[in-house]
Design a protein around this motif. Structure first.
Motif, mmCIF file in Angstrom:
data_model
loop_
_atom_site.group_PDB
_atom_site.id
_atom_site.type_symbol
_atom_site.label_atom_id
_atom_site.label_comp_id
_atom_site.label_asym_id
_atom_site.label_seq_id
_atom_site.Cartn_x
_atom_site.Cartn_y
_atom_site.Cartn_z
ATOM 1 N N ASP A 29 0.829 -1.209 0.000
ATOM 2 C CA ASP A 29 0.000 0.000 0.000
ATOM 3 C C ASP A 29 0.865 1.261 0.000
ATOM 4 O OD1 ASP A 29 -2.378 -1.525 0.077
ATOM 5 O OD2 ASP A 29 -2.212 -1.704 2.254
ATOM 6 N N LEU A 30 1.928 1.247 0.774
ATOM 7 C CA LEU A 30 2.841 2.390 0.802
ATOM 8 C C LEU A 30 3.525 2.550 -0.550
ATOM 9 C CD1 LEU A 30 4.245 4.684 2.363
ATOM 10 C CD2 LEU A 30 5.963 2.999 3.078
ATOM 11 N N ALA A 31 3.995 1.463 -1.118
ATOM 12 C CA ALA A 31 4.679 1.512 -2.412
ATOM 13 C C ALA A 31 3.736 2.046 -3.498
ATOM 14 C CB ALA A 31 5.192 0.131 -2.790
ATOM 15 N N LYS A 32 2.497 1.608 -3.471
ATOM 16 C CA LYS A 32 1.508 2.072 -4.448
ATOM 17 C C LYS A 32 1.288 3.578 -4.309
ATOM 18 C CE LYS A 32 -3.255 1.147 -5.861
ATOM 19 N NZ LYS A 32 -4.464 0.374 -5.567
ATOM 20 N N ARG A 33 1.205 4.025 -3.093
ATOM 21 C CA ARG A 33 1.015 5.459 -2.839
ATOM 22 C C ARG A 33 2.198 6.280 -3.343
ATOM 23 N NH1 ARG A 33 -0.635 7.934 3.027
ATOM 24 N NH2 ARG A 33 -0.853 10.088 2.357
ATOM 25 N N LEU A 34 3.400 5.787 -3.094
ATOM 26 C CA LEU A 34 4.614 6.515 -3.500
ATOM 27 C C LEU A 34 4.844 6.455 -5.008
ATOM 28 C CD1 LEU A 34 7.066 5.526 -0.638
ATOM 29 C CD2 LEU A 34 5.721 7.623 -0.877
ATOM 30 N N ALA A 35 4.217 5.524 -5.685
ATOM 31 C CA ALA A 35 4.408 5.373 -7.126
ATOM 32 C C ALA A 35 3.386 6.170 -7.943
ATOM 33 C CB ALA A 35 4.322 3.894 -7.502
ATOM 34 N N GLN A 36 2.467 6.847 -7.283
ATOM 35 C CA GLN A 36 1.445 7.615 -7.989
ATOM 36 C C GLN A 36 2.091 8.647 -8.913
ATOM 37 O OE1 GLN A 36 -1.980 7.169 -7.863
ATOM 38 N NE2 GLN A 36 -1.453 5.362 -6.677
ATOM 39 N N PRO A 37 1.608 8.755 -10.143
ATOM 40 C CA PRO A 37 2.169 9.741 -11.077
ATOM 41 C C PRO A 37 1.615 11.140 -10.770
ATOM 42 C CG PRO A 37 0.437 8.506 -12.148
ATOM 43 C CD PRO A 37 0.594 7.927 -10.776
ATOM 44 N N SER A 38 2.245 11.798 -9.799
ATOM 45 C CA SER A 38 1.792 13.135 -9.426
ATOM 46 C C SER A 38 2.999 14.043 -9.231
ATOM 47 C CB SER A 38 0.969 13.084 -8.135
ATOM 48 O OG SER A 38 1.798 12.879 -7.023
ATOM 49 N N ASP A 39 2.721 15.324 -9.063
ATOM 50 C CA ASP A 39 3.810 16.263 -8.830
ATOM 51 C C ASP A 39 4.035 16.523 -7.341
ATOM 52 O OD1 ASP A 39 1.459 17.629 -8.484
ATOM 53 O OD2 ASP A 39 2.069 19.409 -9.611
ATOM 54 N N THR A 40 3.419 15.712 -6.504
ATOM 55 C CA THR A 40 3.640 15.817 -5.063
ATOM 56 C C THR A 40 4.990 15.216 -4.709
ATOM 57 O OG1 THR A 40 1.275 15.729 -4.591
ATOM 58 C CG2 THR A 40 2.760 15.129 -2.787
ATOM 59 N N THR A 41 5.739 15.937 -3.881
ATOM 60 C CA THR A 41 7.001 15.417 -3.355
ATOM 61 C C THR A 41 6.690 14.751 -2.026
ATOM 62 O OG1 THR A 41 8.305 17.138 -4.428
ATOM 63 C CG2 THR A 41 9.316 16.024 -2.546
ATOM 64 N N TYR A 42 7.013 13.465 -1.931
ATOM 65 C CA TYR A 42 6.803 12.721 -0.687
ATOM 66 C C TYR A 42 8.099 12.694 0.107
ATOM 67 C CZ TYR A 42 2.252 11.049 -2.176
ATOM 68 O OH TYR A 42 0.935 10.981 -2.555
ATOM 69 N N VAL A 43 7.989 13.049 1.386
ATOM 70 C CA VAL A 43 9.111 12.969 2.316
ATOM 71 C C VAL A 43 8.703 11.904 3.327
ATOM 72 C CG1 VAL A 43 10.531 14.213 3.977
ATOM 73 C CG2 VAL A 43 9.598 15.425 1.976
ATOM 74 N N VAL A 44 9.347 10.741 3.233
ATOM 75 C CA VAL A 44 8.959 9.589 4.044
ATOM 76 C C VAL A 44 10.078 9.275 5.025
ATOM 77 C CG1 VAL A 44 8.105 7.222 3.991
ATOM 78 C CG2 VAL A 44 7.754 8.707 2.004
ATOM 79 N N ASN A 45 9.756 9.394 6.297
ATOM 80 C CA ASN A 45 10.740 9.127 7.341
ATOM 81 C C ASN A 45 10.362 7.853 8.074
ATOM 82 O OD1 ASN A 45 11.377 9.802 10.575
ATOM 83 N ND2 ASN A 45 13.055 10.087 9.152
ATOM 84 N N PHE A 46 11.282 6.894 8.099
ATOM 85 C CA PHE A 46 11.096 5.645 8.834
ATOM 86 C C PHE A 46 11.777 5.811 10.185
ATOM 87 C CE2 PHE A 46 10.523 4.619 4.439
ATOM 88 C CZ PHE A 46 9.529 3.656 4.420
ATOM 89 N N TRP A 47 11.047 5.571 11.253
ATOM 90 C CA TRP A 47 11.496 5.856 12.611
ATOM 91 C C TRP A 47 10.865 4.846 13.567
ATOM 92 C CZ3 TRP A 47 7.969 7.349 16.480
ATOM 93 C CH2 TRP A 47 6.650 7.464 16.034
ATOM 94 N N ALA A 48 11.228 4.949 14.845
ATOM 95 C CA ALA A 48 10.609 4.113 15.881
ATOM 96 C C ALA A 48 10.653 4.859 17.210
ATOM 97 C CB ALA A 48 11.343 2.772 16.006
ATOM 98 N N THR A 49 9.736 4.504 18.090
ATOM 99 C CA THR A 49 9.653 5.175 19.393
ATOM 100 C C THR A 49 10.867 4.884 20.267
ATOM 101 O OG1 THR A 49 8.397 3.323 20.332
ATOM 102 C CG2 THR A 49 7.127 5.160 19.421
ATOM 103 N N TRP A 50 11.588 3.809 19.984
ATOM 104 C CA TRP A 50 12.751 3.416 20.782
ATOM 105 C C TRP A 50 14.069 3.938 20.196
ATOM 106 C CZ3 TRP A 50 15.539 0.850 17.252
ATOM 107 C CH2 TRP A 50 14.852 0.170 16.243
ATOM 108 N N CYS A 51 14.018 4.660 19.092
ATOM 109 C CA CYS A 51 15.211 5.130 18.379
ATOM 110 C C CYS A 51 15.501 6.595 18.728
ATOM 111 C CB CYS A 51 14.984 4.953 16.880
ATOM 112 S SG CYS A 51 16.209 5.737 15.824
#
Length: 159
Positions: A29-51
């Motif tokens: 689902d995330l990959a599909k969202r990021l692959a959308q042909p749009s002019d939106t710039t996605y800034v995706v941060n992978f994080w955790a509460t313990w980091c």
């Protein structure tokens, strides 16, 4: 119901109504969202509460989200916490810090099954940030903690 309890409930209702939610998401689902042909710039941060480095840089993403609120920039904060901790740890963490960016929780049992699909060079270490602009065919990744200046410069370059 006693008056003090009623008053405290009434004061809590607006806070609960506007409380940030966290959606559980599968990689596909995330990959599909990021692959959308749009002019939106996605800034995706992978994080955790313990980091600790992840938590330290979260305000930079929140600032970016506020600074670019009227632009075609979408900040996604993807928690790598265990899905069983969604309600016990992730949601309270997000609400306590008042995060405004969209927060997702990666709900995949085996990170090794999808990490290299997202980025062949990603070792799995966090914090990890992906900046994608499909219209410009740009994809930038960072496997480290970012400063506000580094993050802003990277987004400016992607726009």
């Amino acid at each position: 119901m006693k008056l003090p309890k009623l008053l405290s409930t009434l004061f809590l209702l607006p806070a609960l109504a506007g409380a940030q939610t966290v959606q559980s998401v599968k990689y596909a689902d995330l990959a599909k969202r990021l692959a959308q042909p749009s002019d939106t710039t996605y800034v995706v941060n992978f994080w955790a509460t313990w980091c600790a480095p992840c938590i330290k840089e979260l305000p930079s993403f929140e600032q970016l989200n506020a600074d670019y609120a009227n632009k075609k920039v979408k900040v996604l904060l993807v928690s790598m916490d265990t899905p069983t901790l969604l309600d016990k740890k992730v949601v309270p963490f997000v609400q306590k810090r008042g995060l405004k960016s969209e927060v997702l929780l990666m709900n995949e049992p085996d990170p090794n099954a999808w990490l290299t699909k997202l980025d062949k060079k990603w070792s799995g270490a966090i914090p990890y940030t992906l900046i994608v602009n499909n219209k410009k065919n740009q994809r930038t990744t960072f496997e480290k903690e970012l400063t506000q200046a580094e993050l802003t410069a990277a987004v400016q370059k992607a726009l």
